[in-house]
Design an enzyme around this catalytic site. Structure first.
Site, mmCIF file in Angstrom:
data_model
loop_
_atom_site.group_PDB
_atom_site.id
_atom_site.type_symbol
_atom_site.label_atom_id
_atom_site.label_comp_id
_atom_site.label_asym_id
_atom_site.label_seq_id
_atom_site.Cartn_x
_atom_site.Cartn_y
_atom_site.Cartn_z
ATOM 1 N N ASN A 90 -7.508 -4.096 40.679
ATOM 2 C CA ASN A 90 -8.777 -4.690 40.227
ATOM 3 C C ASN A 90 -8.587 -5.841 39.234
ATOM 4 O OD1 ASN A 90 -10.756 -2.831 41.541
ATOM 5 N ND2 ASN A 90 -9.587 -1.327 40.383
ATOM 6 N N SER A 115 -9.240 -9.163 26.773
ATOM 7 C CA SER A 115 -9.591 -8.022 25.905
ATOM 8 C C SER A 115 -8.730 -7.975 24.652
ATOM 9 C CB SER A 115 -9.393 -6.718 26.683
ATOM 10 O OG SER A 115 -9.432 -5.606 25.820
ATOM 11 N N TYR A 152 -3.686 -1.357 30.660
ATOM 12 C CA TYR A 152 -4.908 -2.161 30.791
ATOM 13 C C TYR A 152 -4.705 -3.500 30.056
ATOM 14 C CZ TYR A 152 -9.574 -3.712 29.310
ATOM 15 O OH TYR A 152 -10.681 -4.466 29.003
ATOM 16 N N LYS A 156 -4.735 -7.491 31.309
ATOM 17 C CA LYS A 156 -5.546 -8.578 30.733
ATOM 18 C C LYS A 156 -4.656 -9.747 30.305
ATOM 19 C CE LYS A 156 -9.443 -7.074 31.582
ATOM 20 N NZ LYS A 156 -10.454 -7.858 32.294
HETATM 21 N N1 LIG Z 1 -17.301 -3.831 27.224
HETATM 22 C C1 LIG Z 1 -16.411 -4.279 26.350
HETATM 23 O O1 LIG Z 1 -16.554 -4.071 25.119
HETATM 24 C C2 LIG Z 1 -15.222 -5.073 26.809
HETATM 25 C C3 LIG Z 1 -15.063 -5.494 28.120
HETATM 26 N N2 LIG Z 1 -13.983 -6.275 28.463
HETATM 27 C C4 LIG Z 1 -13.821 -6.744 29.843
HETATM 28 O O2 LIG Z 1 -15.051 -7.280 30.303
HETATM 29 C C5 LIG Z 1 -15.200 -7.004 31.685
HETATM 30 C C6 LIG Z 1 -16.515 -6.267 31.911
HETATM 31 O O3 LIG Z 1 -16.454 -5.055 31.182
HETATM 32 P P1 LIG Z 1 -17.694 -4.052 31.176
HETATM 33 O O4 LIG Z 1 -18.937 -4.782 31.535
HETATM 34 O O5 LIG Z 1 -17.629 -3.324 29.902
HETATM 35 O O6 LIG Z 1 -17.270 -3.074 32.344
HETATM 36 P P2 LIG Z 1 -18.235 -2.313 33.362
HETATM 37 O O7 LIG Z 1 -17.402 -1.267 33.999
HETATM 38 O O8 LIG Z 1 -19.501 -1.935 32.686
HETATM 39 O O9 LIG Z 1 -18.564 -3.447 34.421
HETATM 40 C C7 LIG Z 1 -17.606 -3.902 35.347
HETATM 41 C C8 LIG Z 1 -18.348 -4.267 36.615
HETATM 42 O O10 LIG Z 1 -17.394 -4.808 37.524
HETATM 43 C C9 LIG Z 1 -17.565 -4.196 38.783
HETATM 44 N N3 LIG Z 1 -16.242 -4.146 39.404
HETATM 45 C C10 LIG Z 1 -15.153 -3.468 38.979
HETATM 46 N N4 LIG Z 1 -14.137 -3.665 39.814
HETATM 47 C C11 LIG Z 1 -14.574 -4.496 40.771
HETATM 48 C C12 LIG Z 1 -13.980 -5.064 41.926
HETATM 49 N N5 LIG Z 1 -12.709 -4.796 42.262
HETATM 50 N N6 LIG Z 1 -14.722 -5.887 42.699
HETATM 51 C C13 LIG Z 1 -16.005 -6.151 42.384
HETATM 52 N N7 LIG Z 1 -16.634 -5.623 41.329
HETATM 53 C C14 LIG Z 1 -15.920 -4.806 40.530
HETATM 54 C C15 LIG Z 1 -18.125 -2.816 38.504
HETATM 55 O O11 LIG Z 1 -18.863 -2.323 39.624
HETATM 56 C C16 LIG Z 1 -18.985 -3.064 37.280
HETATM 57 O O12 LIG Z 1 -20.328 -3.371 37.618
HETATM 58 C C17 LIG Z 1 -13.985 -6.200 32.118
HETATM 59 O O13 LIG Z 1 -13.059 -7.064 32.740
HETATM 60 C C18 LIG Z 1 -13.432 -5.659 30.816
HETATM 61 O O14 LIG Z 1 -12.047 -5.458 30.900
HETATM 62 C C19 LIG Z 1 -13.028 -6.643 27.565
HETATM 63 C C20 LIG Z 1 -13.122 -6.208 26.285
HETATM 64 C C21 LIG Z 1 -14.198 -5.411 25.773
HETATM 65 O O1 LIG Z 2 -11.297 -3.858 26.434
HETATM 66 C C1 LIG Z 2 -12.064 -3.006 26.033
HETATM 67 O O2 LIG Z 2 -12.185 -2.820 24.704
HETATM 68 C C2 LIG Z 2 -13.311 -2.144 24.134
HETATM 69 C C3 LIG Z 2 -12.933 -1.736 22.713
HETATM 70 O O3 LIG Z 2 -11.792 -0.903 22.746
HETATM 71 P P1 LIG Z 2 -11.762 0.515 22.026
HETATM 72 O O4 LIG Z 2 -10.341 0.955 22.188
HETATM 73 O O5 LIG Z 2 -12.105 0.287 20.596
HETATM 74 O O6 LIG Z 2 -12.782 1.389 22.698
HETATM 75 C C4 LIG Z 2 -13.698 -0.951 25.002
HETATM 76 O O7 LIG Z 2 -14.846 -0.316 24.455
HETATM 77 C C5 LIG Z 2 -13.957 -1.455 26.410
HETATM 78 O O8 LIG Z 2 -14.314 -0.387 27.254
HETATM 79 C C6 LIG Z 2 -12.710 -2.083 26.942
HETATM 80 O O9 LIG Z 2 -12.986 -2.669 28.205
#
Ligand SMILES: NC(=O)C1=CN([C@@H]2O[C@H](COP(=O)(O)OP(=O)(O)OC[C@H]3O[C@@H](n4cnc5c(N)ncnc54)[C@H](O)[C@@H]3O)[C@@H](O)[C@H]2O)C=CC1
Ligand SMILES: O=C1O[C@H](COP(=O)(O)O)[C@@H](O)[C@H](O)[C@H]1O
EC number: 1.1.1.388
Length: 268
Positions: A90, A115, A152, A156
């Site tokens: 992914n 990330s 992970y 990234k």
């Molecule tokens: N939420 C956070 O605090 C953080 C998020 N990120 C990054 O931001 C991005 C989004 O994270 P979130 O929204 O929290 O995750 P999430 O899991 O809520 O959303 C990810 C979305 O991508 C879709 N997805 C996953 N794999 C896929 C694939 N192979 N093909 C098509 N769609 C796919 C899922 O269906 C989901 O809707 C990720 O890449 C994550 O690593 C990075 C750091 C912190």
């Molecule tokens: O990359 C990500 O980081 C956030 C923050 O990390 P955490 O170790 O403090 O939880 C995480 O919430 C998120 O799911 C992840 O995609």
């Protein structure tokens, strides 16, 4: 920007924070492997602009990329405990497909959701927990080498290298946003590390808006709010992107309750 913007992972937490903030301002193409319920789709986005597809499916990604000038690439496995087979497919393979197709299509700007875990290894025992406190002046600024704390994070960091490669090969503008910890309405509760890397929904939408509007070559920036507690510098994001965050985890108690700005006084 008049041309469509492709948003991958549109149905997830970050995608929804972006669409809540700037959903009416762009002509979106939304891609996610899960169909999006109507409540997650801005009014202006038609069915034809929604793609239910996996990012490893090059043909589907190419179709979604037609006519697109900018990409926000979020789709991937966001779990810090994600196993290698999932991040390989992914986060690494999928990101390579999206970047390769974007570069070949002549996309001008590509924002990649990196990330904090790409640099989690800097949080060594001798630096923590001081690192998370407002009076500590240790800062990562994006110039340092990646130092992942888990697989992970390795995925990234690899996405960042792919961005560097496609920028150098094709000139596509690439900005890698090392996102901190996105939560809605309040910072992570009773979690010093999370409060040091809090990214509010409003600041998240604004930051990715700036990624679509600013001019850049290849950049790595940190995506956090203007928290008093911080060990990531946001200076590069301010300078290159014009990022101007409005939120600060210090405006909330450790438990996540807002602190009143101007307490009422009895003074006339
Ligand atoms: N939420 C956070 O605090 C953080 C998020 N990120 C990054 O931001 C991005 C989004 O994270 P979130 O929204 O929290 O995750 P999430 O899991 O809520 O959303 C990810 C979305 O991508 C879709 N997805 C996953 N794999 C896929 C694939 N192979 N093909 C098509 N769609 C796919 C899922 O269906 C989901 O809707 C990720 O890449 C994550 O690593 C990075 C750091 C912190
Ligand atoms: O990359 C990500 O980081 C956030 C923050 O990390 P955490 O170790 O403090 O939880 C995480 O919430 C998120 O799911 C992840 O995609």
């Amino acid at each position: 920007m008049d041309d469509p913007v492709l948003l991958t992972g549109a149905g997830g937490r970050v995608g929804q924070a972006i669409l809540d903030g700037i959903g009416e301002e762009y002509d979106w193409r939304l891609l996610d492997r899960e169909p999006l319920p109507a409540a997650k789709v801005p009014d202006r986005v038609t069915d034809a602009d929604q793609y239910v597809a996996d990012i490893t499916d090059e043909r589907a990604v190419r179709e979604a990329m037609t006519g697109v000038n900018a990409v926000i690439h979020l789709a991937g496995d966001p779990r810090k405990t994600a196993p290698w087979d999932s991040v390989l497919r992914n986060n690494i393979d999928g990101t390579q497909v999206v970047m390769r197709v974007a570069a070949a299509a002549g996309v001008e700007k590509f924002a990649f959701a990196s990330s904090n875990h790409a640099v989690g290894g800097y949080e060594t025992d001798d630096r923590t927990p001081d690192l998370y406190r407002p009076d500590d002046d240790y800062r990562l600024d994006g110039e340092e080498l990646p130092r992942p704390g888990n697989l992970y994070g390795v995925s990234k960091a690899t996405g960042e290298f792919l961005g560097r490669y496609y920028h150098d090969e094709t000139g596509m503008g690439v900005v890698c946003v090392r996102i901190g910890n996105l939560t809605k309405d309040h910072p992570p509760r009773e979690y010093e590390r999370g409060q040091a890397m809090w990214l509010s929904h409003g600041d998240c939408a604004h930051l990715f808006d700036r990624c679509l509007r600013a001019e850049y070559g290849f950049e790595i920036v940190y995506g956090i709010s203007d928290n008093d507690r911080k060990y990531y510098s946001i200076e590069r994001a301010r300078e290159v992107l014009g990022y101007d965050p409005q939120d600060n985890s210090a405006n909330y108690t450790f438990e996540g309750e807002p602190i009143a700005e101007d307490p009422p006084t009895d003074e006339p």
